[in-house]
Design a protein around this motif. Structure first.
Motif, short mmCIF file in Angstrom:
data_model
loop_
_atom_site.label_atom_id
_atom_site.label_comp_id
_atom_site.label_asym_id
_atom_site.label_seq_id
_atom_site.Cartn_x
_atom_site.Cartn_y
_atom_site.Cartn_z
N THR B 450 1.05 -1.10 0.33
CA THR B 450 0.30 0.15 -0.12
C THR B 450 0.92 1.28 0.15
O THR B 450 0.09 2.70 -0.25
N ILE B 451 2.22 1.05 -0.02
CA ILE B 451 2.91 2.20 0.18
C ILE B 451 2.18 3.20 -0.99
O ILE B 451 2.72 2.81 -2.44
N GLY B 452 2.41 4.81 -1.17
CA GLY B 452 2.07 5.13 -1.64
C GLY B 452 0.41 5.73 -2.81
O GLY B 452 0.66 6.50 -3.37
N GLN B 453 0.15 4.87 -1.84
CA GLN B 453 -0.93 3.97 -2.21
C GLN B 453 -2.33 4.81 -0.52
O GLN B 453 -3.72 4.92 -0.65
N ARG B 454 -1.80 4.48 0.44
CA ARG B 454 -2.47 5.41 1.77
C ARG B 454 -2.19 6.40 1.54
O ARG B 454 -1.60 7.30 1.24
N SER B 455 -3.72 7.23 2.31
CA SER B 455 -2.98 8.58 2.44
C SER B 455 -1.67 8.99 4.24
O SER B 455 -1.74 10.45 3.32
N ASP B 456 -1.66 7.71 4.64
CA ASP B 456 -0.31 9.31 5.83
C ASP B 456 0.92 8.31 4.87
O ASP B 456 1.93 7.99 5.83
N ASN B 457 1.26 8.11 3.58
CA ASN B 457 2.47 7.57 3.63
C ASN B 457 3.50 9.02 3.78
O ASN B 457 4.42 8.74 3.15
N GLU B 458 3.51 9.57 3.31
CA GLU B 458 4.68 11.28 3.12
C GLU B 458 4.80 11.15 4.86
O GLU B 458 3.80 10.94 5.06
N ASP B 459 5.82 11.11 4.72
CA ASP B 459 7.01 11.23 6.15
C ASP B 459 6.47 12.89 6.26
O ASP B 459 6.71 13.56 6.44
N LYS B 460 5.43 12.27 7.15
CA LYS B 460 4.97 13.38 8.18
C LYS B 460 5.29 13.30 9.90
O LYS B 460 5.36 13.72 10.36
N SER B 461 6.35 11.88 9.85
CA SER B 461 6.49 12.30 11.53
C SER B 461 7.65 12.42 11.57
O SER B 461 8.21 13.34 11.08
N SER B 462 8.13 12.41 12.97
CA SER B 462 8.80 12.89 13.60
C SER B 462 10.33 12.59 13.57
O SER B 462 10.73 12.94 14.44
N SER B 463 9.68 11.21 12.71
CA SER B 463 11.02 10.69 13.63
C SER B 463 12.72 10.82 13.34
O SER B 463 13.65 10.78 14.10
N HIS B 464 12.55 11.79 12.44
CA HIS B 464 13.69 11.87 11.71
C HIS B 464 14.96 13.31 13.06
O HIS B 464 15.44 13.37 13.00
N LYS B 465 13.20 14.39 12.75
CA LYS B 465 13.40 15.22 14.00
C LYS B 465 14.17 14.99 15.69
O LYS B 465 14.85 15.33 15.93
N SER B 466 13.24 13.56 15.82
CA SER B 466 13.67 13.08 17.26
C SER B 466 14.99 12.73 17.29
O SER B 466 15.93 13.23 18.12
N LEU B 467 15.23 12.16 15.98
CA LEU B 467 16.44 11.90 16.26
C LEU B 467 17.71 12.94 16.48
O LEU B 467 19.38 12.43 16.47
N MET B 468 17.70 13.67 15.47
CA MET B 468 18.25 14.77 15.40
C MET B 468 19.06 15.75 16.54
O MET B 468 19.57 15.81 16.78
N ALA B 469 18.30 15.09 17.95
CA ALA B 469 18.53 15.46 18.95
C ALA B 469 19.74 14.60 19.36
O ALA B 469 20.41 14.57 20.92
N VAL B 470 19.86 13.60 18.75
CA VAL B 470 20.81 12.43 19.74
C VAL B 470 21.56 12.24 18.91
O VAL B 470 21.98 12.10 17.74
N PRO B 471 23.02 12.75 19.37
CA PRO B 471 24.07 12.88 18.74
C PRO B 471 24.84 11.53 18.95
O PRO B 471 24.59 10.33 19.60
N ALA B 472 25.97 11.49 18.01
CA ALA B 472 26.25 9.94 17.66
C ALA B 472 27.42 9.61 19.06
O ALA B 472 28.68 9.72 18.21
N LYS B 473 26.35 9.40 19.79
CA LYS B 473 27.93 9.15 20.93
C LYS B 473 27.57 7.92 21.42
O LYS B 473 26.39 7.64 21.11
N GLY B 474 27.77 7.27 22.73
CA GLY B 474 27.77 6.05 22.57
C GLY B 474 27.73 4.89 22.25
O GLY B 474 28.08 4.72 20.56
N TRP B 475 26.03 3.96 22.48
CA TRP B 475 25.65 3.01 21.64
C TRP B 475 25.53 3.42 19.99
O TRP B 475 25.19 2.65 18.35
N ARG B 476 25.67 4.84 19.41
CA ARG B 476 25.15 5.81 17.88
C ARG B 476 26.11 5.95 18.21
O ARG B 476 26.56 6.38 16.83
#
Lengths: 320, 557
Positions: B450-476
């Protein structure tokens, strides 16, 4: 083994060298393969194996047609739902297999194996002249009868004809004669003494006692009750249901007093004489839809009183 | 990011879609098999275990092939810089695939009646040989299908002189795919000879042909995803293929230990198939190198996760678990038990299945024209199928170790009584992890269909933004080559423990009935290996995700 942009890495030449080495290895492989199938190795081939007049090659076709490898392994390849079949013939012998395969959903009793052993061609293949000698020669059969008979097996009943059963046994006779370089490894301990082994159920102990002993007969005066006990001990219920449905042979529910069509087109009344003959000489009259040779003869296994008791039991289930 | 440059690339879509549907059905049959192992009366007489298992195996093979074909069609025009040759043949190939799938599902059912459709000495409906159960009629249509694939690939490719190493890999791959298939087209009377040729198809497909196609496609996906240089990837592909063939050709001998062929195969098989992990280590190392050649964020994480999963499970399932049972002295115990099932599930689904899924995650959003799809479903499904499969492999391995002891060492052969009850704990674990896997497959199939055919498939999520707060330290923190090497080494250490555990079945103390040593080493080895695998992939992906924190995220196309 890396090559950066602009470097000269001579892929073409290296590819040719790799191909040459590969070709050399293929030659080794082909040479080894040819040596593997030379007649001088003495490996058994199925063309030379017969069992009671049936060809091992034909058995292999049946083996494939039922996709036995989809549950069992053979030379270790296949599925792991049931045991490996390579050496089964050696362990259980032909009479046990003859008794087991037509009604695989339940484990055969000693009487059912003995019925098969009474057939001269099977006794000849087994190389023994009595059930005691048989169980001694084929410890797998003894173990199966001791521990499992009367239990359900996890294998379903398959619509194998008598000829198909014998053909598969011919194939298993062939595989058991194969030299598989010592595989599977032979156990050094008696596994049955370990706690992993399911303990022998008390119910199974009684079936080890042959119905011929007479002890059973004395214990039960009522022929119907005796018959009910005998059909379990003798393994009849592996193939016959007490309802009207067909398992391997016809169901007994409502059978007595009915009229059955025979495979030659004639019909017969199911009465005492018919049932007695069906037990002692089953191939004399075969009901339509059932294969000749599937039902073993119980002559010499059951005495006259026991046959009468079984007939009385079937009569008690009958319609009339 | 590679866009759709050629219209015929879109022909791959239908193969990816059918791949997903078949995968879903295959998983369902697998779950049913696991239930039948626990309660053999389930559907007994209606749909017997062997029939269900055939569907599970054959659908598995068919969807992996559909994934290969889809991926080859998608990359073919890019590799050749022109449209695919004979698109109408590809459409025909697609319908032939559908017909074969349905035909084979139906004809396999006849095994329950013992009807193989013998005619001219050949079984036309089904042939009852593990993995190549398809009957002769289907076999011939499949052969034609392979020939069509060869024709399309070779006609699309540029002239021989312009071939890169990836062209060579794919070109030889599809030709060998067709050639090897022909060894399964004959009824053979001798069991030893039949098994000898059956492994031509099975072993040379998996360890010769599929591996070669896999290496080539993984290589080209690295070019597409990371802009890796075609020349350096091509060179790595060349070495990968050479090592696969030079070890795998004679390595096939590990199937000839106990089938009635002579003892000398034990020497050749043990020697050469012990070398078979070499190309896999090489491939593993290259995905590390290529993924780290720049510091840009990963645009399509689900696609990369499945690609990484493919290469890592190839290392663990095919490489390490294959290695543990490749010596005659360990194989004599593992052969014909659940120990091999553990290896087969990780290797087949992991290596080849995950490649097709990675390619689908890469290609489907592009073909549907979405740049920025919501990747949460894809990431979730990856972790579910990955942990589900690792868990199942663990259950099979532990169950297999118990099975070896009870069945081989003690010689107890009552499967319904002694063997099953001893394996019961493992048998329960299989459908539990199987359920995790199935949920993952459900999410995956839903998402990709259904990718590209669902109404929600454009990425409105904040998943990337929330990651932006995480620095590349420790496990990352950045994953150095040294650290990746330590992870790889620890996998092999646990692999060595597993190997020693299988070897210990030869010891007198074990053969006299004491299972402590093999049980202990299996417990440590399999647990350690699969945990390290899980942690390593988590670590790898975490370190790559931290790249999203870099400002480059705003520059995504």
């Amino acid at each position: 083994m890396s090559c950066k942009e602009g470097e000269l890495c001579e892929e073409g030449r290296k590819r040719k060298v790799a191909m040459l080495v590969l070709g050399f290895m293929a030659l080794i492989f082909v040479a080894l393969s040819l040596m593997s199938f030379l007649d001088s190795r003495g490996q058994v081939i199925p063309k030379n194996v017969q069992y009671a007049g049936f060809e091992a090659v034909q058995g292999k076709r049946v083996f494939q047609a039922y996709n036995c490898m989809g549950c069992h392994t053979i030379v270790g390849n296949g599925a792991y739902f049931g045991p490996d079949l390579t050496n089964t013939y050696d362990i259980t012998g032909p009479a046990w297999l003859e008794a087991f395969m037509p009604s695989a959903a339940s484990w055969p009793t000693q009487a059912a194996v003995q019925v098969q052993l009474n057939k001269p061609e099977i006794a000849k293949e087994a190389g023994v002249d009595g059930i005691e000698a048989y169980l001694e020669k084929y410890p797998g059969a003894a173990e199966r009868i001791m521990r499992r008979s009367g239990h359900a097996s996890i294998m379903p009943n398959l619509p194998l004809s008598g000829d198909e059963v014998s053909s598969v046994i011919a194939f298993l006779k062939y595989t058991s004669q194969m030299d598989t370089e010592g595989w599977p490894p032979v156990p050094r301990v008696a596994g049955l003494t370990f706690p992993h082994a399911t303990q022998m159920p008390a119910a199974a102990v009684s079936t080890v006692v042959s119905p011929q002993s007479g002890a059973v007969a004395n214990a039960l005066e009522d022929p119907v009750a005796l018959g009910e006990k005998l059909v379990k001990d003798t393994g009849c219920t592996a193939c016959h249901s007490t309802g009207s449905d067909t398992v391997i042979g016809p169901g007994w529910g409502g059978l007595y007093g009915s009229v059955v069509t025979l495979n030659d087109g004639s019909s017969a009344d199911v009465d005492d004489a018919y049932l007695t003959e069906a037990l002692l000489d089953p191939n004399a009259q075969i009901a339509a839809g059932f294969a000749t040779g599937l039902m073993p003869a119980y002559t010499g296994i059951l005495d006259t009183d026991q046959v009468a008791a079984i007939v009385a039991y079937i009569r008690s289930l009958g319609g009339e | 990011m590679t866009l759709i440059k050629y219209e015929t690339q879109r022909l791959s879509m239908r193969f990816f879609m059918v791949m997903l549907v078949l995968f879903l059905f295959q998983t369902g049959f697998g779950l049913l098999l696991a239930m039948q192992h626990i309660d053999p009366t389930i559907l007994s007489g209606v749909l017997n275990f062997n029939v269900v298992r055939v569907q599970h195996l054959n659908l598995g093979i068919l969807w992996i092939l559909a994934g290969f074909i889809g991926t080859i069609l998608f990359v073919g025009p890019l590799l050749s810089k022109r449209e695919l040759a004979a698109p109408w043949l590809i459409k025909f190939l697609f319908y032939a695939l559908l017909v074969i799938v349905i035909w084979n599902v139906l004809t396999q059912y006849f095994a329950q009646q013992g009807i193989a459709g013998w005619w001219m000495g050949q079984p036309w409906l089904h042939e009852g040989l593990e993995y190549i159960e398809a009957g002769r009629a289907a076999d011939i249509v499949i052969l034609i299908g392979f020939a069509i694939l060869c024709y399309v690939v070779l006609r699309t490719f540029p002239p021989l002189k312009q071939w890169t190493e990836i062209h060579w890999g794919l070109g030889l791959g599809v030709l060998a795919l067709t050639a090897v298939w022909m060894f399964g087209l004959f009824f053979i009377e001798r069991l030893d000879l039949q098994e000898y040729f059956r492994w031509y198809v099975v072993h040379y497909w998996v360890e010769g042909v599929w591996e070669v196609i896999h290496i080539s496609l993984v290589g080209f996906m690295m070019v597409m995803m990371f802009k890796a240089s075609m020349k350096s990837v091509g060179y790595a592909v060349f070495w990968g293929i050479s090592l696969v063939w030079l070890s795998g050709l004679i390595g096939n001998a590990h199937h000839y230990f106990w089938i009635g062929t002579p003892e000398f195969w034990q020497f050749w098989g043990s020697l050469f198939s012990a070398l078979e992990p070499l190309p896999l280590i090489f491939c593993f190392w290259h995905i590390y190198l290529d993924a780290h050649q720049d510091g840009k964020p990963i645009v399509n994480m689900p696609a990369f996760a499945f690609l990484l999963g493919s290469v890592v499970l190839e290392q663990v399932g095919a490489g390490i678990l294959g290695f543990t049972m490749t010596f005659a002295l360990t194989n004599v115990w593992s052969h014909g038990t659940w120990v091999t099932v553990s290896h087969a599930h990780l290797a087949l689904f992991g290596t080849f299945g995950m490649l097709g899924l990675a390619a689908a995650y890469y290609a489907v959003p592009l073909m549907r024209g979405i740049r920025n799809f919501d990747q949460r479903y894809g990431n979730l499904s990856f972790w579910l199928v990955f942990t589900g499969m690792l868990g199942m492999a663990f259950a099979f391995a532990i169950g297999g170790t118990v099975q070896v002891f009870v069945y081989r060492t003690l010689g107890l052969d009552w499967f319904g009584g002694d063997v099953s009850s001893a394996m019961y704990f493992a048998k329960i674990m299989v459908p539990l992890f199987g359920l995790v896997f199935t949920v993952g497959v459900g999410v995956l199939v839903f998402d990709l269909l259904t990718i590209g055919q669902r109404s929600d498939n454009e990425d409105k999520s904040s998943s990337h933004k929330s990651l932006m707060a995480v620095p590349a330290k420790g496990w990352r923190r950045y994953l150095t080559g040294w650290e990746a090497g330590i992870w790889l080494l620890s996998m092999w250490v646990f692999g060595a423990v597993i190997t020693a555990g299988l070897l210990s079945f030869n010891l007198a103390v074990v053969r006299d009935g004491d299972p402590l040593l093999p049980y202990f080493m299996a417990g440590v080895g399999y647990t350690g290996l699969l945990m390290v695998t899980l942690l390593f992939v988590w670590r790898f992906i975490s370190s790559l995700k931290a790249r999203s924190a870099s400002p480059a995220i705003n520059n995504r196309p």
